[in-house]
Design a protein around this motif. Sequence first.
Motif, mmCIF file in Angstrom:
data_model
loop_
_atom_site.group_PDB
_atom_site.id
_atom_site.type_symbol
_atom_site.label_atom_id
_atom_site.label_comp_id
_atom_site.label_asym_id
_atom_site.label_seq_id
_atom_site.Cartn_x
_atom_site.Cartn_y
_atom_site.Cartn_z
ATOM 1 N N TYR A 180 14.585 32.140 -4.358
ATOM 2 C CA TYR A 180 15.917 31.748 -4.804
ATOM 3 C C TYR A 180 16.152 30.253 -4.614
ATOM 4 N N SER A 181 16.754 29.639 -5.631
ATOM 5 C CA SER A 181 17.211 28.262 -5.484
ATOM 6 C C SER A 181 18.430 28.247 -4.565
ATOM 7 N N ALA A 182 18.818 27.050 -4.112
ATOM 8 C CA ALA A 182 19.994 26.949 -3.242
ATOM 9 C C ALA A 182 21.232 27.505 -3.943
ATOM 10 N N ALA A 203 9.529 15.922 -3.922
ATOM 11 C CA ALA A 203 10.011 15.703 -2.551
ATOM 12 C C ALA A 203 11.337 16.405 -2.262
ATOM 13 N N ARG A 204 11.740 17.348 -3.133
ATOM 14 C CA ARG A 204 12.980 18.090 -2.909
ATOM 15 C C ARG A 204 12.686 19.576 -2.740
ATOM 16 N N PRO A 205 13.287 20.222 -1.743
ATOM 17 C CA PRO A 205 13.115 21.669 -1.604
ATOM 18 C C PRO A 205 13.834 22.382 -2.749
ATOM 19 N N LEU A 206 13.140 23.376 -3.345
ATOM 20 C CA LEU A 206 13.704 24.049 -4.512
ATOM 21 C C LEU A 206 13.958 25.532 -4.308
ATOM 22 N N SER A 207 13.027 26.241 -3.689
ATOM 23 C CA SER A 207 13.129 27.706 -3.643
ATOM 24 C C SER A 207 12.913 28.221 -2.231
ATOM 25 N N TYR A 208 13.610 29.341 -1.952
ATOM 26 C CA TYR A 208 13.620 29.880 -0.598
ATOM 27 C C TYR A 208 13.495 31.400 -0.631
#
Length: 282
Positions: free
Chosen positions: A15-17, A40-45
């Motif tokens: 899931y994205s933020a 360099a950016r967090p996208l999915s969790y």
Amino acid sequence: MPVLVASDLDRTLIYSAAALALTMPDARAPRLLCVEVHEARPLSYLTETAARLLTDLGDAAVFVPTTTRTRKQYQRINLPGPPPKYAICANGGHLLVDGVTDAGWHAAVQARLADECAPLEEIREHLLRSADPVWVRRQRVAEDLFAYLVVERELLPEEWVKELAVWAEDRGWTVSLQGRKIYAVPKPLTKSAAVREVARRTGAELTLAAGDSLLDADLLLAADRGWRPGHGELADITWSAPHVSALPERGVLAGERILREFLAAAGAAGAVHGSTTVGQHL
């Protein structure tokens, strides 16, 4: 008798933020693990609990990530657990074996699309001609197989999507709206066809599946058992099938629930097979 687990990724397992749906008080929010970084950016969790469940699932079944993402987009994801031997990208257009495209499978898909559908360029030209630059942010062609637009969802006219779907239907294509993306995909380009090929190669006699979008409907219908979360296109239209469970959970907690269901079903299948084998030896 391996169990095959074919699961969509975005808004099903990861899931994205914006899609996490953390509606509980902050102090009760689950701990999250980032599984995708881009530029360099967090996208999915997923949740840390889901990460442990996915690791267990990799030991209990043949886990096959099954996504509409391109190969490059899929390879940005770093899922926990053993690396999957098989992965399905581009909605079934690419079957990866140990990370490498199966050239024979891809050639067969291309031949079928050429025989049964209007050409990609015709679809792309129509998208560009009919879409309004006011709400279109980007247009993309994925793997020379299908096209999609990235849009401002709040400005997108619903009627335009419906008209596009009717236009595409007559040309052998289907339309799916997922978050901020509108996909135009050839009808024969399906996740289910690639999953059936993996089942053939692995000898799996039980296939489990999960997904949230219209592009996952064929995958769910082809599986022996399936699950869909409480969000997404399928939930919005209350889509159902006798062997597909509609879960109440939404957001990242739905991903955790889906993994629990996969593990329980795979464990039950193993127990039944073990009992049968013991009975045969007796």
